[in-house]
Design a protein around this motif. Structure first.
Motif, PDB file in Angstrom:
ATOM      1  N   LEU A 160      29.833  54.263 105.466  1.00 48.06           N
ATOM      2  CA  LEU A 160      29.900  55.404 104.554  1.00 48.06           C
ATOM      3  C   LEU A 160      28.821  56.418 104.908  1.00 48.06           C
ATOM      4  CD1 LEU A 160      30.353  53.667 101.069  1.00 48.06           C
ATOM      5  CD2 LEU A 160      32.105  54.860 102.400  1.00 48.06           C
ATOM      6  N   ILE A 161      29.182  57.687 104.864  1.00 49.67           N
ATOM      7  CA  ILE A 161      28.194  58.763 104.958  1.00 49.67           C
ATOM      8  C   ILE A 161      28.402  59.672 103.755  1.00 49.67           C
ATOM      9  CG2 ILE A 161      27.380  60.760 106.257  1.00 49.67           C
ATOM     10  CD1 ILE A 161      28.155  59.423 108.810  1.00 49.67           C
ATOM     11  N   ASP A 162      27.330  59.858 102.998  1.00 49.46           N
ATOM     12  CA  ASP A 162      27.370  60.679 101.790  1.00 49.46           C
ATOM     13  C   ASP A 162      26.572  61.958 102.046  1.00 49.46           C
ATOM     14  OD1 ASP A 162      27.933  60.569  98.674  1.00 49.46           O
ATOM     15  OD2 ASP A 162      25.898  61.328  98.922  1.00 49.46           O
ATOM     16  N   VAL A 163      27.230  63.105 101.918  1.00 49.62           N
ATOM     17  CA  VAL A 163      26.585  64.392 102.161  1.00 49.62           C
ATOM     18  C   VAL A 163      26.630  65.242 100.891  1.00 49.62           C
ATOM     19  CG1 VAL A 163      27.199  64.328 104.606  1.00 49.62           C
ATOM     20  CG2 VAL A 163      28.708  65.502 103.004  1.00 49.62           C
ATOM     21  N   SER A 164      25.898  66.323 100.886  1.00 49.16           N
ATOM     22  CA  SER A 164      25.881  67.236  99.746  1.00 49.16           C
ATOM     23  C   SER A 164      27.264  67.807  99.486  1.00 49.16           C
ATOM     24  CB  SER A 164      24.898  68.382 100.014  1.00 49.16           C
ATOM     25  OG  SER A 164      25.204  69.529  99.235  1.00 49.16           O
ATOM     26  N   HIS A 165      27.679  67.774  98.233  1.00 48.82           N
ATOM     27  CA  HIS A 165      28.975  68.350  97.822  1.00 48.82           C
ATOM     28  C   HIS A 165      29.039  69.827  98.214  1.00 48.82           C
ATOM     29  CE1 HIS A 165      32.307  68.258  94.585  1.00 48.82           C
ATOM     30  NE2 HIS A 165      32.361  69.451  95.169  1.00 48.82           N
ATOM     31  N   TRP A 166      27.997  70.567  97.849  1.00 45.17           N
ATOM     32  CA  TRP A 166      27.983  72.001  98.161  1.00 45.17           C
ATOM     33  C   TRP A 166      28.038  72.235  99.665  1.00 45.17           C
ATOM     34  CZ3 TRP A 166      23.874  74.251 100.939  1.00 45.17           C
ATOM     35  CH2 TRP A 166      24.000  75.627 101.141  1.00 45.17           C
ATOM     36  N   ALA A 167      27.240  71.501 100.426  1.00 42.83           N
ATOM     37  CA  ALA A 167      27.171  71.716 101.874  1.00 42.83           C
ATOM     38  C   ALA A 167      28.505  71.417 102.544  1.00 42.83           C
ATOM     39  CB  ALA A 167      26.069  70.856 102.482  1.00 42.83           C
ATOM     40  N   SER A 168      29.180  70.357 102.109  1.00 42.50           N
ATOM     41  CA  SER A 168      30.437  69.970 102.747  1.00 42.50           C
ATOM     42  C   SER A 168      31.518  71.023 102.543  1.00 42.50           C
ATOM     43  CB  SER A 168      30.916  68.617 102.209  1.00 42.50           C
ATOM     44  OG  SER A 168      31.382  68.718 100.874  1.00 42.50           O
ATOM     45  N   GLU A 169      31.441  71.771 101.440  1.00 45.99           N
ATOM     46  CA  GLU A 169      32.457  72.781 101.156  1.00 45.99           C
ATOM     47  C   GLU A 169      32.029  74.181 101.586  1.00 45.99           C
ATOM     48  OE1 GLU A 169      34.731  70.631  97.453  1.00 45.99           O
ATOM     49  OE2 GLU A 169      33.034  71.915  96.968  1.00 45.99           O
ATOM     50  N   TRP A 170      30.744  74.392 101.791  1.00 44.72           N
ATOM     51  CA  TRP A 170      30.241  75.707 102.204  1.00 44.72           C
ATOM     52  C   TRP A 170      30.812  76.111 103.558  1.00 44.72           C
ATOM     53  CZ3 TRP A 170      27.241  77.603 106.250  1.00 44.72           C
ATOM     54  CH2 TRP A 170      26.730  78.900 106.073  1.00 44.72           C
ATOM     55  N   LEU A 171      31.050  75.136 104.434  1.00 42.63           N
ATOM     56  CA  LEU A 171      31.593  75.451 105.755  1.00 42.63           C
ATOM     57  C   LEU A 171      32.920  76.194 105.676  1.00 42.63           C
ATOM     58  CD1 LEU A 171      30.986  72.101 107.699  1.00 42.63           C
ATOM     59  CD2 LEU A 171      29.624  74.190 107.815  1.00 42.63           C
ATOM     60  N   TRP A 172      33.704  75.907 104.636  1.00 44.91           N
ATOM     61  CA  TRP A 172      35.025  76.524 104.499  1.00 44.91           C
ATOM     62  C   TRP A 172      34.944  78.024 104.245  1.00 44.91           C
ATOM     63  CZ3 TRP A 172      36.761  78.470  99.615  1.00 44.91           C
ATOM     64  CH2 TRP A 172      38.068  78.958  99.627  1.00 44.91           C
ATOM     65  N   LEU A 173      33.846  78.502 103.681  1.00 45.18           N
ATOM     66  CA  LEU A 173      33.743  79.910 103.312  1.00 45.18           C
ATOM     67  C   LEU A 173      33.925  80.836 104.511  1.00 45.18           C
ATOM     68  CD1 LEU A 173      30.735  79.857 100.807  1.00 45.18           C
ATOM     69  CD2 LEU A 173      33.187  79.736 100.297  1.00 45.18           C
ATOM     70  N   GLU A 174      33.423  80.448 105.655  1.00 43.10           N
ATOM     71  CA  GLU A 174      33.570  81.287 106.854  1.00 43.10           C
ATOM     72  C   GLU A 174      35.043  81.437 107.220  1.00 43.10           C
ATOM     73  OE1 GLU A 174      32.250  81.342 111.580  1.00 43.10           O
ATOM     74  OE2 GLU A 174      31.214  80.026 110.159  1.00 43.10           O
ATOM     75  N   THR A 175      35.791  80.326 107.170  1.00 41.30           N
ATOM     76  CA  THR A 175      37.228  80.375 107.443  1.00 41.30           C
ATOM     77  C   THR A 175      37.942  81.252 106.425  1.00 41.30           C
ATOM     78  OG1 THR A 175      37.196  78.152 108.409  1.00 41.30           O
ATOM     79  CG2 THR A 175      39.324  78.989 107.644  1.00 41.30           C
ATOM     80  N   ALA A 176      37.613  81.070 105.147  1.00 43.66           N
ATOM     81  CA  ALA A 176      38.239  81.856 104.085  1.00 43.66           C
ATOM     82  C   ALA A 176      37.951  83.344 104.263  1.00 43.66           C
ATOM     83  CB  ALA A 176      37.742  81.382 102.725  1.00 43.66           C
TER      84      ALA A 176
END
Length: 272
Positions: A227-243
């Motif tokens: 298991l790897i647990d990462v920041s909720h915000w960080a994992s979804e922030w990457l999508w903003l560039e695509t959006a």
């Protein structure tokens, strides 16, 4: 070319159809005048006070966020409360608000897909497919070249924006990793999915003690992923560039910016 809030919302709903949202979710057009002109759009994961102030200060006419501000019912939007303060600042600043949440998770270029792309996963597929081919929750795939759990965790530390919680790992540092399952945001609901159990590692966020402990104990007995647990915000922030790229391509002349405000709730960690 001039656009309105309604124009942008039409594109948002085409890119991330509301029909793809979970039944409990509340995405969509949240506040503002549909007829208002939009020259500038600002993107963020969370509609918090600092992000609202940033959007207004930047002259944005519309704030598009991932997490719906009004996901759970409220009985007051008074300005001594967080949600009321955010709405008041946006309304006074002439900045509308739209959210694309689980409807943006499931599309081919959604939140999990963005993380899978940054990791270089080959042949990524949804963990839980939807009725629409290529769409669904989470992603699974294989690495172009196998690595180790420790090296993968360090790679995530380079890919994701820095947060106080960092990258938490359950598993042996040198264990081999060739196949990955992942879910941007909170993903412990997928722990029992066959695609997760078949992977070498599962990457997600917000893993709680009991589900994670039970999962890893079972893995020690009968085999299963790390298991790897990462920041909720960080994992979804990457999508903003695509959006941002998708919105700019669909609406010529529109200025689209991405917030760098860290809306992860944790500020520092004491390592023992």
């Amino acid at each position: 070319m001039s656009h309105t809030v309604a124009d942008v919302n039409t594109v948002v709903e085409r890119l991330w159809p509301l029909a793809g949202a979970e039944p409990w979710d509340a995405p969509g057009f949240l506040s503002g005048d549909p007829a208002a002109t939009v020259d500038s759009v600002h993107l963020a994961v969370d509609a918090v006070v600092e992000v609202a102030d940033e959007a207004v200060a930047a002259g944005a006419d519309l704030l598009v966020v991932h997490h719906p501000l009004l996901l759970r019912g409220v009985t007051s939007v008074a300005e001594d409360r967080y949600k009321g303060a955010v709405l008041a600042r946006l309304i006074r600043g002439g900045c509308a608000l739209i959210a694309a949440h689980t409807n943006a998770d499931v599309v081919e270029t959604g939140t999990s897909a963005a993380l899978a792309e940054r990791l270089g996963l080959v042949d990524p597929r949804p963990i839980v497919p939807s009725d629409v081919p290529g769409r669904g929750i989470g992603r699974q795939g294989r690495l172009m070249e196998p690595t180790t759990l420790g090296r993968l965790a360090r790679l995530l530390g380079e890919i994701l924006p820095a947060t106080a919680s960092g990258i938490r790992v359950s598993g042996d540092y040198d264990s081999p990793v060739a196949t990955i399952a992942l879910c941007g945001g909170a993903g412990d609901s997928l722990l029992r999915e066959p695609a997760v159990l078949a992977a070498d590692v599962y990457i997600t966020s917000d893993l709680r003690h009991h589900p994670a402990s039970e999962f890893r104990e079972n893995a020690r007995l009968v085999g299963g992923p790390a298991l790897i647990d990462v920041s909720h915000w960080a994992s979804e922030w990457l999508w903003l560039e695509t959006a941002a790229e998708q919105l700019a391509a669909a609406l010529p002349g529109l200025a689209v910016t991405v917030s760098d405000v860290r809306t992860d709730p944790w500020d520092f960690t004491i390592v023992q």
